[in-house]
Scaffold this motif. Structure first.
Motif, PDB file in Angstrom:
ATOM      1  N   LEU A  36     -18.856 -19.126  10.827  1.00 15.53           N
ATOM      2  CA  LEU A  36     -17.869 -18.253  10.190  1.00 15.53           C
ATOM      3  C   LEU A  36     -16.541 -18.982  10.037  1.00 15.53           C
ATOM      4  O   LEU A  36     -16.101 -19.682  10.956  1.00 15.53           O
ATOM      5  N   PRO A  37     -15.882 -18.807   8.889  1.00 14.98           N
ATOM      6  CA  PRO A  37     -14.624 -19.522   8.657  1.00 14.98           C
ATOM      7  C   PRO A  37     -13.411 -18.868   9.321  1.00 14.98           C
ATOM      8  O   PRO A  37     -12.284 -19.205   9.004  1.00 14.98           O
ATOM      9  N   LEU A  38     -13.638 -17.958  10.218  1.00 16.24           N
ATOM     10  CA  LEU A  38     -12.550 -17.305  10.931  1.00 16.24           C
ATOM     11  C   LEU A  38     -12.924 -17.150  12.395  1.00 16.24           C
ATOM     12  O   LEU A  38     -14.092 -17.153  12.750  1.00 16.24           O
ATOM     13  N   SER A  39     -11.924 -17.026  13.208  1.00 18.27           N
ATOM     14  CA  SER A  39     -12.141 -16.897  14.643  1.00 18.27           C
ATOM     15  C   SER A  39     -12.585 -15.474  14.976  1.00 18.27           C
ATOM     16  O   SER A  39     -11.999 -14.508  14.492  1.00 18.27           O
ATOM     17  N   VAL A  40     -13.629 -15.358  15.797  1.00 21.31           N
ATOM     18  CA  VAL A  40     -14.146 -14.060  16.208  1.00 21.31           C
ATOM     19  C   VAL A  40     -14.175 -14.000  17.726  1.00 21.31           C
ATOM     20  O   VAL A  40     -14.676 -14.920  18.375  1.00 21.31           O
ATOM     21  N   ARG A  41     -13.627 -12.928  18.264  1.00 22.03           N
ATOM     22  CA  ARG A  41     -13.746 -12.689  19.701  1.00 22.03           C
ATOM     23  C   ARG A  41     -13.899 -11.195  19.902  1.00 22.03           C
ATOM     24  O   ARG A  41     -12.987 -10.422  19.636  1.00 22.03           O
ATOM     25  N   ILE A  42     -15.087 -10.809  20.342  1.00 21.46           N
ATOM     26  CA  ILE A  42     -15.384  -9.404  20.603  1.00 21.46           C
ATOM     27  C   ILE A  42     -15.905  -9.330  22.028  1.00 21.46           C
ATOM     28  O   ILE A  42     -16.939  -9.912  22.339  1.00 21.46           O
ATOM     29  N   ASP A  43     -15.190  -8.636  22.876  1.00 24.52           N
ATOM     30  CA  ASP A  43     -15.619  -8.513  24.268  1.00 24.52           C
ATOM     31  C   ASP A  43     -16.854  -7.627  24.391  1.00 24.52           C
ATOM     32  O   ASP A  43     -17.749  -7.911  25.179  1.00 24.52           O
ATOM     33  N   THR A  44     -16.896  -6.530  23.611  1.00 21.24           N
ATOM     34  CA  THR A  44     -18.030  -5.609  23.655  1.00 21.24           C
ATOM     35  C   THR A  44     -18.343  -5.128  22.246  1.00 21.24           C
ATOM     36  O   THR A  44     -17.460  -4.638  21.545  1.00 21.24           O
ATOM     37  N   LEU A  45     -19.598  -5.281  21.842  1.00 24.42           N
ATOM     38  CA  LEU A  45     -20.077  -4.759  20.563  1.00 24.42           C
ATOM     39  C   LEU A  45     -21.156  -3.732  20.873  1.00 24.42           C
ATOM     40  O   LEU A  45     -22.178  -4.060  21.486  1.00 24.42           O
ATOM     41  N   ASP A  46     -20.915  -2.482  20.478  1.00 23.22           N
ATOM     42  CA  ASP A  46     -21.880  -1.407  20.686  1.00 23.22           C
ATOM     43  C   ASP A  46     -22.485  -1.000  19.359  1.00 23.22           C
ATOM     44  O   ASP A  46     -21.774  -0.863  18.355  1.00 23.22           O
ATOM     45  N   LEU A  47     -23.791  -0.792  19.357  1.00 22.73           N
ATOM     46  CA  LEU A  47     -24.517  -0.317  18.185  1.00 22.73           C
ATOM     47  C   LEU A  47     -25.217   0.972  18.572  1.00 22.73           C
ATOM     48  O   LEU A  47     -25.850   1.042  19.627  1.00 22.73           O
ATOM     49  N   ALA A  48     -25.102   1.991  17.713  1.00 19.74           N
ATOM     50  CA  ALA A  48     -25.777   3.265  17.971  1.00 19.74           C
ATOM     51  C   ALA A  48     -26.460   3.742  16.692  1.00 19.74           C
ATOM     52  O   ALA A  48     -25.950   3.536  15.588  1.00 19.74           O
ATOM     53  N   ASP A  49     -27.616   4.359  16.844  1.00 25.35           N
ATOM     54  CA  ASP A  49     -28.377   4.953  15.739  1.00 25.35           C
ATOM     55  C   ASP A  49     -28.660   3.963  14.615  1.00 25.35           C
ATOM     56  O   ASP A  49     -28.561   4.301  13.442  1.00 25.35           O
ATOM     57  N   GLY A  50     -29.054   2.749  14.974  1.00 22.12           N
ATOM     58  CA  GLY A  50     -29.373   1.742  13.975  1.00 22.12           C
ATOM     59  C   GLY A  50     -30.837   1.798  13.564  1.00 22.12           C
ATOM     60  O   GLY A  50     -31.687   2.344  14.269  1.00 22.12           O
ATOM     61  N   GLU A  51     -31.110   1.245  12.393  1.00 10.65           N
ATOM     62  CA  GLU A  51     -32.483   1.145  11.893  1.00 10.65           C
ATOM     63  C   GLU A  51     -32.680  -0.216  11.238  1.00 10.65           C
ATOM     64  O   GLU A  51     -31.785  -0.713  10.553  1.00 10.65           O
ATOM     65  N   VAL A  52     -33.843  -0.806  11.470  1.00 10.15           N
ATOM     66  CA  VAL A  52     -34.232  -2.033  10.790  1.00 10.15           C
ATOM     67  C   VAL A  52     -35.633  -1.797  10.237  1.00 10.15           C
ATOM     68  O   VAL A  52     -36.534  -1.380  10.965  1.00 10.15           O
ATOM     69  N   LEU A  53     -35.803  -2.063   8.948  1.00  9.93           N
ATOM     70  CA  LEU A  53     -37.127  -1.979   8.339  1.00  9.93           C
ATOM     71  C   LEU A  53     -37.529  -3.390   7.933  1.00  9.93           C
ATOM     72  O   LEU A  53     -36.903  -4.001   7.065  1.00  9.93           O
ATOM     73  N   TYR A  54     -38.568  -3.906   8.612  1.00 10.92           N
ATOM     74  CA  TYR A  54     -39.116  -5.218   8.272  1.00 10.92           C
ATOM     75  C   TYR A  54     -40.299  -5.002   7.350  1.00 10.92           C
ATOM     76  O   TYR A  54     -41.215  -4.241   7.662  1.00 10.92           O
ATOM     77  N   ARG A  55     -40.276  -5.682   6.193  1.00 15.07           N
ATOM     78  CA  ARG A  55     -41.382  -5.610   5.239  1.00 15.07           C
ATOM     79  C   ARG A  55     -41.873  -7.019   4.946  1.00 15.07           C
ATOM     80  O   ARG A  55     -41.078  -7.950   4.857  1.00 15.07           O
ATOM     81  N   GLU A  56     -43.200  -7.135   4.801  1.00 15.80           N
ATOM     82  CA  GLU A  56     -43.789  -8.432   4.497  1.00 15.80           C
ATOM     83  C   GLU A  56     -44.897  -8.231   3.475  1.00 15.80           C
ATOM     84  O   GLU A  56     -45.677  -7.285   3.580  1.00 15.80           O
ATOM     85  N   ARG A  57     -44.950  -9.136   2.485  1.00 19.98           N
ATOM     86  CA  ARG A  57     -46.016  -9.073   1.483  1.00 19.98           C
ATOM     87  C   ARG A  57     -46.997 -10.192   1.739  1.00 19.98           C
ATOM     88  O   ARG A  57     -46.630 -11.361   1.852  1.00 19.98           O
ATOM     89  N   ASN A  58     -48.280  -9.824   1.820  1.00 16.21           N
ATOM     90  CA  ASN A  58     -49.346 -10.784   2.063  1.00 16.21           C
ATOM     91  C   ASN A  58     -49.661 -11.528   0.777  1.00 16.21           C
ATOM     92  O   ASN A  58     -49.783 -10.923  -0.291  1.00 16.21           O
TER      93      ASN A  58
END
Length: 189
Positions: A36-58
């Motif tokens: 990343l071209p900028l400085s990042v500092r996060i002491d705590t990152l919380d995620l709630a009610d997330g969804e990930v859909l993984y799809r794959e085509r054969n």
């Protein structure tokens, strides 16, 4: 110093029918953070009610399989891409939980070594999954349909870096019944 993300929805797709040379390499999280071209500092990152859909085509069936991760919660600590802010070997850690195929209980940990090594470790556990839920992936990708069974526990441990990974997987299940999809060519069967 603190960041919360509510209701994140992510889609990830892999199309195996595309020529291999058209696929792009993507950076693993520690390398992407360092780039990343900028400085990042996060002491705590919380995620709630997330969804990930993984799809794959054969590439053979040309059908899409899907694997949904829902009700995702996570907490990551000490996310920092400033080399002056910590030693080369500093790390950020996370814990996550949610459901897989909307039924199985998923939980785990994620640890990343900062700096150029790209080293990571993942530990995950999946419990109480009715195996018929796998059909959204097994039918289109493997031409197999699961008729019954329960996965009581799956335990995964993986260590790696940007070039390779190794790990272990253990399964505790019962009553696993499946059949090859009707109409499957005999050479594929």
């Amino acid at each position: 110093e603190r960041m919360s993300v509510q209701g994140m929805h992510v889609g990830v797709e892999l199309d195996q029918a595309l020529p291999f040379d058209t696929m792009e390499d993507h950076l693993l999280p520690p390398a992407a953070l360092a780039a990343l071209p900028l400085s990042v500092r996060i002491d705590t990152l919380d995620l709630a009610d997330g969804e990930v859909l993984y799809r794959e085509r054969n590439a053979t069936t040309l059908r899409w399989g899907s694997v949904p991760f829902t009700a995702l919660r996570a907490r990551f600590l000490q996310i920092d891409n400033d080399p002056a802010g910590g030693a080369e070997g500093s790390a950020f850690n996370g814990e996550f939980s949610g459901t897989l195929f909307r039924k199985g209980h998923l939980s785990g940990t994620y640890r990343v070594t900062a700096g150029g090594s790209g080293r990571f470790s993942i530990g995950a556990s999946l419990t109480d999954l009715p195996l018929t839920e796998l059909n959204t992936a097994s039918r289109p990708l493997l031409r197999m349909e699961v008729d019954g069974g329960t996965l009581h526990q799956l335990t995964l441990r993986m260590d790696g870096n940007a070039q390779r990974a190794k790990g272990s997987l253990s399964l505790d299940y019962e009553g696993f019944l499946l059949h090859v999809e009707p109409g499957t060519p005999s050479d594929v069967r």
